[in-house]
Scaffold this motif. Structure first.
Motif, short mmCIF file in Angstrom:
data_model
loop_
_atom_site.label_atom_id
_atom_site.label_comp_id
_atom_site.label_asym_id
_atom_site.label_seq_id
_atom_site.Cartn_x
_atom_site.Cartn_y
_atom_site.Cartn_z
N GLY A 193 1.29 -1.35 -0.37
CA GLY A 193 0.05 -0.09 -0.15
C GLY A 193 0.83 1.37 0.10
N ALA A 194 2.01 0.77 -0.25
CA ALA A 194 2.88 2.53 -0.23
C ALA A 194 2.42 3.51 -1.11
CB ALA A 194 4.15 1.73 -1.21
N GLY A 195 2.48 4.40 -0.88
CA GLY A 195 2.30 6.14 -1.00
C GLY A 195 3.17 7.06 -1.05
N LEU A 244 5.81 5.72 2.11
CA LEU A 244 7.42 7.36 1.87
C LEU A 244 7.41 7.03 3.28
CD1 LEU A 244 8.67 8.37 -0.06
CD2 LEU A 244 7.66 10.00 0.17
N ALA A 245 7.66 7.46 4.45
CA ALA A 245 7.47 8.72 5.20
C ALA A 245 8.14 7.10 6.17
CB ALA A 245 6.48 8.92 6.56
N ILE A 246 7.64 5.58 5.87
CA ILE A 246 8.06 4.60 6.44
C ILE A 246 8.90 4.48 5.53
CG2 ILE A 246 7.41 2.02 7.26
CD1 ILE A 246 4.44 3.34 7.53
N ASN A 265 -0.21 0.50 -8.93
CA ASN A 265 0.09 1.79 -9.73
C ASN A 265 2.18 2.17 -9.81
OD1 ASN A 265 0.60 4.60 -10.99
ND2 ASN A 265 -1.45 4.59 -11.26
N ARG A 266 1.98 0.80 -10.97
CA ARG A 266 3.59 1.27 -11.35
C ARG A 266 3.78 2.55 -11.86
NH1 ARG A 266 8.35 -1.75 -11.89
NH2 ARG A 266 7.68 -3.56 -12.51
N ASP A 267 3.71 3.31 -12.64
CA ASP A 267 4.11 4.56 -11.94
C ASP A 267 4.46 5.54 -10.83
OD1 ASP A 267 3.98 4.57 -14.89
OD2 ASP A 267 2.44 5.73 -15.24
N LYS A 268 3.77 5.42 -10.06
CA LYS A 268 3.33 6.25 -9.42
C LYS A 268 4.28 5.01 -7.72
CE LYS A 268 -1.13 7.57 -8.32
NZ LYS A 268 -2.68 7.93 -7.89
N LEU A 269 4.87 3.82 -8.30
CA LEU A 269 5.72 3.89 -7.87
C LEU A 269 6.76 4.06 -7.74
CD1 LEU A 269 4.51 -0.19 -7.08
CD2 LEU A 269 4.31 1.62 -5.14
N ASP A 270 7.56 3.96 -9.18
CA ASP A 270 8.33 3.47 -9.59
C ASP A 270 9.20 5.88 -9.21
OD1 ASP A 270 9.26 1.57 -11.14
OD2 ASP A 270 7.75 2.76 -12.99
N ASP A 271 8.29 6.41 -9.38
CA ASP A 271 7.97 7.70 -8.84
C ASP A 271 9.24 7.61 -7.15
OD1 ASP A 271 8.45 10.32 -8.77
OD2 ASP A 271 6.42 10.49 -6.59
N PHE A 310 7.72 -3.31 -7.02
CA PHE A 310 6.55 -4.83 -6.73
C PHE A 310 5.77 -4.32 -7.09
CE2 PHE A 310 10.76 -5.43 -5.15
CZ PHE A 310 11.34 -6.07 -5.60
N PRO A 311 4.54 -4.31 -8.48
CA PRO A 311 2.86 -4.10 -8.40
C PRO A 311 2.07 -5.17 -8.16
CG PRO A 311 4.52 -3.17 -9.66
CD PRO A 311 5.53 -4.10 -9.72
N ALA A 312 1.15 -4.33 -7.42
CA ALA A 312 0.67 -5.66 -6.97
C ALA A 312 -1.40 -5.24 -6.48
CB ALA A 312 0.90 -6.83 -6.18
N ASP A 313 -1.73 -5.95 -7.03
CA ASP A 313 -2.88 -5.71 -6.19
C ASP A 313 -3.50 -6.37 -4.76
OD1 ASP A 313 -5.75 -4.66 -5.38
OD2 ASP A 313 -6.51 -4.65 -7.97
N VAL A 314 -3.96 -5.75 -3.60
CA VAL A 314 -4.23 -7.10 -2.76
C VAL A 314 -5.07 -7.73 -2.64
CG1 VAL A 314 -2.79 -5.32 -0.88
CG2 VAL A 314 -5.03 -5.46 -0.89
N LEU A 315 -6.25 -7.25 -3.79
CA LEU A 315 -7.36 -8.03 -3.65
C LEU A 315 -6.86 -9.42 -4.85
CD1 LEU A 315 -10.60 -5.41 -4.78
CD2 LEU A 315 -10.02 -6.94 -2.10
#
Length: 224
Positions: free
Chosen positions: A8-10, A15-17, A34-40, A55-60
């Motif tokens: 759930g990295a955002g 980011l703070a963690i 979201n791969r793009d947001k992760l790459d940022d 490592f993009p993945a949906d928890v569902l």
């Protein structure tokens, strides 16, 4: 080198963690949809001297989530800390207890509880074998002190909290720590006028404390 996987990295708490643990020498595996947001996020951490990967993945999607964690473990050698805090966002329909349909509660259970169980099953066997590891799970404080307006979300969060507290007891003496973090503030900006608000950097040290100096505690609640 040890590593942390943040599910759930955002750009706020995740980011703070990542910065808190990364600044202590841990490699960081970032997992969200979201791969793009992760790459940022990876780019930001890299410029700060922190080793991170997406490592993009949906928890569902349990299979994708499990594979992402396996890939992270392969990349960094192991996952020593798991932090679970995905946010459903616009996919969540808020409902009071009296208004809620079973499907509205079920969606939150799938997202919060079942996703956490799947993630845990992907990393816990290796932690048990090593005799060391940390499992951290985040909810809003409604898991402890429910708010009717978000009754369906609170029900799932309370289920996750209960499961984590049980897991903490089960893992006693194994060297693996499981703990729940309840956040009783808005993060970054107020959710409603006048509601207590904290910046992500004020909250993230709680996770480091549970990983290091407060390993006997099953729960910490962050409030102002």
């Amino acid at each position: 080198m040890t590593s942390i996987a943040i599910i759930g990295a955002g750009p706020q708490l995740g980011l703070a963690i990542a910065r808190t643990f990364g600044s202590q020498g841990l490699d960081v595996a970032l997992i969200s949809r979201n791969r793009d947001k992760l790459d940022d996020l990876v780019s930001k951490l890299t410029t700060e001297g922190i080793t991170a990967a997406a490592f993009p993945a949906d928890v569902l999607d349990r299979d994708a989530l499990t594979q992402a964690l396996k890939d992270a473990a392969a990349r960094f050698g192991s996952i020593d800390v798991l932090e679970y805090s995905p946010v459903a966002g616009l996919a969540t329909t808020l409902a009071t207890p009296a208004e809620a349909e079973p499907a509205q509660v079920q969606h939150e259970i799938e997202f919060q509880l079942y996703g956490a169980i799947a993630a845990t099953k992907a990393v816990l066997p290796a932690m048990r074998e090593a005799g060391a590891g940390t499992l951290l799970y985040t909810t809003g404080a409604g898991s402890i002190d429910p708010v009717p307006q978000v009754g369906n979300v609170n029900a799932a969060a309370a289920a996750l909290r209960n499961w984590v507290l049980n897991l903490h007891k089960e893992l006693d003496g194994t060297g693996v720590q499981a703990a729940h973090v309840g956040i009783d503030v808005s993060i970054g900006t107020p959710a409603v006028p006048g509601f207590p608000t904290a910046q992500p950097e004020e909250i993230s040290p709680v996770y480091w404390e549970l990983h290091t100096t407060k390993r006997d505690q099953a729960e910490l609640v962050f409030s102002l």
